[in-house]
Design a protein around this motif. Sequence first.
Motif, PDB file in Angstrom:
ATOM      1  N   THR A   1      -0.753  -1.776 -10.262  1.00  0.00           N
ATOM      2  CA  THR A   1      -1.886  -1.895  -9.338  1.00  0.00           C
ATOM      3  C   THR A   1      -2.494  -0.528  -9.035  1.00  0.00           C
ATOM      4  OG1 THR A   1      -0.908  -3.879  -8.336  1.00  0.00           O
ATOM      5  CG2 THR A   1      -2.598  -2.726  -7.068  1.00  0.00           C
TER       6      THR A   1
ATOM      7  N   VAL B   1      -4.060  -3.817  -1.676  1.00  0.00           N
ATOM      8  CA  VAL B   1      -4.517  -2.523  -2.181  1.00  0.00           C
ATOM      9  C   VAL B   1      -6.018  -2.536  -2.453  1.00  0.00           C
ATOM     10  CG1 VAL B   1      -4.367  -0.933  -4.138  1.00  0.00           C
ATOM     11  CG2 VAL B   1      -2.279  -1.837  -3.108  1.00  0.00           C
TER      12      VAL B   1
ATOM     13  N   LEU C   1       3.595  -2.684  -8.534  1.00  0.00           N
ATOM     14  CA  LEU C   1       2.838  -1.804  -7.638  1.00  0.00           C
ATOM     15  C   LEU C   1       2.287  -0.600  -8.408  1.00  0.00           C
ATOM     16  CD1 LEU C   1       1.944  -1.183  -4.754  1.00  0.00           C
ATOM     17  CD2 LEU C   1       4.137  -0.037  -4.387  1.00  0.00           C
TER      18      LEU C   1
ATOM     19  N   LEU D   1       0.338  -7.627  -3.110  1.00  0.00           N
ATOM     20  CA  LEU D   1       0.113  -6.187  -3.191  1.00  0.00           C
ATOM     21  C   LEU D   1      -1.271  -5.878  -3.742  1.00  0.00           C
ATOM     22  CD1 LEU D   1       3.573  -4.914  -4.522  1.00  0.00           C
ATOM     23  CD2 LEU D   1       2.585  -4.498  -2.265  1.00  0.00           C
TER      24      LEU D   1
ATOM     25  N   SER E   1       3.487  -9.429  -6.245  1.00  0.00           N
ATOM     26  CA  SER E   1       2.517  -8.615  -6.980  1.00  0.00           C
ATOM     27  C   SER E   1       1.089  -8.987  -6.593  1.00  0.00           C
ATOM     28  CB  SER E   1       2.712  -8.798  -8.490  1.00  0.00           C
ATOM     29  OG  SER E   1       3.992  -8.358  -8.887  1.00  0.00           O
TER      30      SER E   1
ATOM     31  N   THR F   1       8.884  -5.869  -9.300  1.00  0.00           N
ATOM     32  CA  THR F   1       7.920  -5.783  -8.190  1.00  0.00           C
ATOM     33  C   THR F   1       7.433  -4.349  -8.003  1.00  0.00           C
ATOM     34  OG1 THR F   1       9.000  -7.643  -7.086  1.00  0.00           O
ATOM     35  CG2 THR F   1       7.571  -6.263  -5.752  1.00  0.00           C
TER      36      THR F   1
END
Length: 541
Positions: free
Chosen positions: A12, A129, A9, A125, A122, A5
């Motif tokens: 991303t 984002v 991030l 997130l 994910s 996880t």
Amino acid sequence: MIGATILGLVVTGCELAGVWLFGRITDDVLTTGILSALILPAAFWLGAAVLGGAAQFAATWLSASAAERFVARLRDHAFGHVVTLSPGTVDRMEHGDLVARLTDDVEEVEEIVGSGPVRAVSSVLGIVVFGAAALILRWELALLTFAAAPMLWFAARRFSRRISAVADEERRVNGRVTAVVEESVSAVALVQAYNRADLVTGRVAAAGARWARIRVAQARLSGAYGPLVSVVETLCVLTIVGVGAWEIGTGRLTLGGLLTFAGFVSYLYPPVQSLGHLALGLAAARAAGERVAELLDTAPSVTDRPARAHPAVVRGDLELRGVGYRYPDAVRPALRSVTLRVPAGRTVAVVGASGAGKSTLTKLLLRYADPASGQLLLDGVDLRDLPLEALRANVTLLPQETTILHGTVRENIAFGRAGATDAEIVAAATAADADVFVRSLPDGYDTVLGDRGRFLSGGQRQRIAIARALVRDAPVLVLDEPTTGLDGEAVRRLLGPLRRLMAGRTTVLITHDLRLATEADHVVELADGKICSRPIVPESA
């Protein structure tokens, strides 16, 4: 999973940086034509791509590793539970369906607690984002784009409900297909002997056709969801292009800004779509999870009490005091007030017609079930007060159906006792009159026996089973129709090994064979679940 996880991030963040850098290159390089301005953002972009790729690789590896370990542990746990169930409980299950639950269904459950949560976190997130980045860049355009989210959520809910209903049926039918195939393959000799290949082939084909129809229905539902999402995404992109072109014309937005915003949105919708697909996958996984949970919720018919006795040495004195037992859903009891004593080292033969309760007696002696009334005692201790492992370590069963495992002769004999040495295996085979024919096999004791010992004769299989019982060397022996299915010559050759097996052991011999009954110290006849004749055993015996 936590590591995967966190790495997600990082991925991303690298994607976000790449989109932003592309917008800067558009405005600072492509629009102005200043090539020297490309070097620094290009270097950062390449670095972000390398870091994101490495993080993606590591996240995929960690997620897969965690998921597969979970599947292995769940399968081990489920199978470990199955082997605690009584043979009668397992026999009432369709074995093919049981295999499907331990394989396919366990694999499906991984979606719920393995890769599924990692993908969900994910995706969330990514949405947060890239959604936040789009809001910061142009909040009015971002809100217009977000208007499609409720439509995608509504579509996912509608599709997941329908897929859930189809998945329930698919898992059930999948188990039925496996059961039909397993049953037909195991009975192939009977199928050929009775010329019924057309019948079993038709059964397999019918079950397979039903499964295929359900799988097509699943594919139809899943296939409809993807294009629907694509249409919604296309509408959003066209809206962005139209509004963005107007804002460029008014000077409120640069070309690089528009491309950056479009990039943010292009990275925003895949996580939204992934969540939708995850919801559909979880609907199917839930059906498999319920089947695994149903298996785990099947309670063993016997369990250990807080043990009050665990004798270090077992003499082997057996006693039944008013034992009664009724099978579930049976109208009449299988045993009624059976009282019997077998002194240590003595042999009692239990005879009687089929259905008289003889085999039920073996189940109770091994605690595959507990009596409804009365007591079974070993050296004066109620069997229910002994740990199951301790009881079965001191009682050897030679079942009516000889079981040969797929493995070598050595492995089959050594199955009787963990840690049996080669010398003990050979000694047991010799005492069972099996050593000569074993050594004549292609690889001797290392010859791999086919499934259920199909390469051996009935007498040879039984002698391997006797060797297995001999190497176990337990003080109590239960023989359940040990000569069933054997001809006169095979029975004659078996008498010597059986005598050596029974020597010095407390033996309960269930038999129809009068030749074996004469080997016993006493003969007891069961009729309609009751002892109709019982010898008097002197207390001094």
